[in-house]
Scaffold this motif. Structure first.
Motif, PDB file in Angstrom:
ATOM      1  N   LYS A   1       0.832  -1.206   0.000  1.00 22.48           N
ATOM      2  CA  LYS A   1       0.000   0.000   0.000  1.00 22.48           C
ATOM      3  C   LYS A   1       0.870   1.260   0.000  1.00 22.48           C
ATOM      4  O   LYS A   1       0.631   2.191  -0.776  1.00 22.48           O
ATOM      5  CB  LYS A   1      -0.920  -0.014   1.216  1.00 22.48           C
ATOM      6  CG  LYS A   1      -1.895   1.124   1.245  1.00 22.48           C
ATOM      7  CD  LYS A   1      -2.843   1.003   2.429  1.00 22.48           C
ATOM      8  CE  LYS A   1      -3.827   2.154   2.445  1.00 22.48           C
ATOM      9  NZ  LYS A   1      -4.748   2.061   3.588  1.00 22.48           N
ATOM     10  N   LYS A   2       1.893   1.263   0.839  1.00 20.61           N
ATOM     11  CA  LYS A   2       2.755   2.440   0.953  1.00 20.61           C
ATOM     12  C   LYS A   2       3.496   2.723  -0.362  1.00 20.61           C
ATOM     13  O   LYS A   2       3.667   3.873  -0.756  1.00 20.61           O
ATOM     14  CB  LYS A   2       3.757   2.250   2.088  1.00 20.61           C
ATOM     15  CG  LYS A   2       4.598   3.462   2.356  1.00 20.61           C
ATOM     16  CD  LYS A   2       5.353   3.309   3.658  1.00 20.61           C
ATOM     17  CE  LYS A   2       5.967   4.630   4.021  1.00 20.61           C
ATOM     18  NZ  LYS A   2       5.522   5.162   5.264  1.00 20.61           N
ATOM     19  N   LEU A   3       3.930   1.647  -1.073  1.00 19.67           N
ATOM     20  CA  LEU A   3       4.659   1.822  -2.319  1.00 19.67           C
ATOM     21  C   LEU A   3       3.755   1.854  -3.550  1.00 19.67           C
ATOM     22  O   LEU A   3       4.228   2.089  -4.654  1.00 19.67           O
ATOM     23  CB  LEU A   3       5.697   0.699  -2.480  1.00 19.67           C
ATOM     24  CG  LEU A   3       6.814   0.654  -1.442  1.00 19.67           C
ATOM     25  CD1 LEU A   3       7.730  -0.523  -1.708  1.00 19.67           C
ATOM     26  CD2 LEU A   3       7.585   1.951  -1.415  1.00 19.67           C
TER      27      LEU A   3
ATOM     28  N   ASP B   1       2.738  -5.421 -11.434  1.00 20.77           N
ATOM     29  CA  ASP B   1       3.783  -4.394 -11.444  1.00 20.77           C
ATOM     30  C   ASP B   1       5.163  -5.048 -11.537  1.00 20.77           C
ATOM     31  O   ASP B   1       5.369  -6.178 -11.098  1.00 20.77           O
ATOM     32  CB  ASP B   1       3.747  -3.552 -10.157  1.00 20.77           C
ATOM     33  CG  ASP B   1       2.610  -2.544 -10.135  1.00 20.77           C
ATOM     34  OD1 ASP B   1       1.967  -2.358 -11.182  1.00 20.77           O
ATOM     35  OD2 ASP B   1       2.364  -1.961  -9.065  1.00 20.77           O
ATOM     36  N   THR B   2       6.109  -4.328 -12.088  1.00 28.33           N
ATOM     37  CA  THR B   2       7.503  -4.764 -12.126  1.00 28.33           C
ATOM     38  C   THR B   2       8.233  -4.065 -10.991  1.00 28.33           C
ATOM     39  O   THR B   2       8.032  -2.876 -10.754  1.00 28.33           O
ATOM     40  CB  THR B   2       8.147  -4.397 -13.479  1.00 28.33           C
ATOM     41  OG1 THR B   2       7.405  -5.042 -14.515  1.00 28.33           O
ATOM     42  CG2 THR B   2       9.590  -4.841 -13.551  1.00 28.33           C
ATOM     43  N   LEU B   3       9.070  -4.824 -10.292  1.00 27.38           N
ATOM     44  CA  LEU B   3       9.802  -4.282  -9.157  1.00 27.38           C
ATOM     45  C   LEU B   3      11.284  -4.175  -9.474  1.00 27.38           C
ATOM     46  O   LEU B   3      11.810  -4.949 -10.271  1.00 27.38           O
ATOM     47  CB  LEU B   3       9.614  -5.181  -7.929  1.00 27.38           C
ATOM     48  CG  LEU B   3       8.175  -5.409  -7.499  1.00 27.38           C
ATOM     49  CD1 LEU B   3       8.129  -6.383  -6.333  1.00 27.38           C
ATOM     50  CD2 LEU B   3       7.512  -4.097  -7.129  1.00 27.38           C
ATOM     51  N   ALA B   4      11.946  -3.242  -8.838  1.00 27.47           N
ATOM     52  CA  ALA B   4      13.387  -3.069  -8.967  1.00 27.47           C
ATOM     53  C   ALA B   4      14.019  -3.370  -7.614  1.00 27.47           C
ATOM     54  O   ALA B   4      13.520  -2.925  -6.572  1.00 27.47           O
ATOM     55  CB  ALA B   4      13.718  -1.641  -9.388  1.00 27.47           C
ATOM     56  N   PHE B   5      15.091  -4.163  -7.643  1.00 23.07           N
ATOM     57  CA  PHE B   5      15.845  -4.497  -6.443  1.00 23.07           C
ATOM     58  C   PHE B   5      17.228  -3.905  -6.587  1.00 23.07           C
ATOM     59  O   PHE B   5      17.893  -4.095  -7.602  1.00 23.07           O
ATOM     60  CB  PHE B   5      15.985  -6.018  -6.297  1.00 23.07           C
ATOM     61  CG  PHE B   5      14.684  -6.736  -6.098  1.00 23.07           C
ATOM     62  CD1 PHE B   5      14.247  -7.053  -4.826  1.00 23.07           C
ATOM     63  CD2 PHE B   5      13.902  -7.098  -7.176  1.00 23.07           C
ATOM     64  CE1 PHE B   5      13.051  -7.728  -4.642  1.00 23.07           C
ATOM     65  CE2 PHE B   5      12.708  -7.773  -7.002  1.00 23.07           C
ATOM     66  CZ  PHE B   5      12.284  -8.092  -5.724  1.00 23.07           C
ATOM     67  N   GLU B   6      17.681  -3.204  -5.569  1.00 30.23           N
ATOM     68  CA  GLU B   6      19.029  -2.646  -5.555  1.00 30.23           C
ATOM     69  C   GLU B   6      19.730  -3.165  -4.309  1.00 30.23           C
ATOM     70  O   GLU B   6      19.180  -3.086  -3.216  1.00 30.23           O
ATOM     71  CB  GLU B   6      18.995  -1.126  -5.494  1.00 30.23           C
ATOM     72  CG  GLU B   6      18.460  -0.471  -6.734  1.00 30.23           C
ATOM     73  CD  GLU B   6      18.445   1.040  -6.599  1.00 30.23           C
ATOM     74  OE1 GLU B   6      19.431   1.673  -7.030  1.00 30.23           O
ATOM     75  OE2 GLU B   6      17.466   1.571  -6.068  1.00 30.23           O
ATOM     76  N   VAL B   7      20.944  -3.710  -4.485  1.00 27.28           N
ATOM     77  CA  VAL B   7      21.729  -4.183  -3.351  1.00 27.28           C
ATOM     78  C   VAL B   7      22.776  -3.136  -3.043  1.00 27.28           C
ATOM     79  O   VAL B   7      23.577  -2.764  -3.911  1.00 27.28           O
ATOM     80  CB  VAL B   7      22.395  -5.544  -3.656  1.00 27.28           C
ATOM     81  CG1 VAL B   7      23.242  -5.994  -2.472  1.00 27.28           C
ATOM     82  CG2 VAL B   7      21.341  -6.581  -3.993  1.00 27.28           C
TER      83      VAL B   7
END
Length: 74
Positions: free
Chosen positions: A20-22, A28-34
């Protein structure tokens, strides 16, 4: 803080409060950053998607049967 278990297929549910917050919705497509030892999760932008698509064609050198065998347990 919210938590989620990883399944045997390496999938995890994003808790409802975080979705909900995002503004994350099904499909939807998500992006992951390490960054160091932390992962940042966000909705992917059109630029993120274009970058991933452009990069995908350059990764074929690691898609042999030998590579699959070498990295199977990771």
């Amino acid at each position: 803080m919210q938590t989620s278990k990883v399944t045997s297929k390496y999938q995890a549910t994003i808790p409802a409060e975080i979705r909900k917050k995002l503004g994350i919705h099904g499909g939807d497509t998500l992006a992951f950053e390490v960054i160091n030892d932390e992962v940042r999760l966000r909705r992917a932008t059109p630029l993120d998607i274009q970058y991933a698509q452009a990069l995908a064609g350059t990764l074929s050198e690691w898609s042999s049967d030998n590579d699959a065998e070498a990295y199977r347990e990771l």
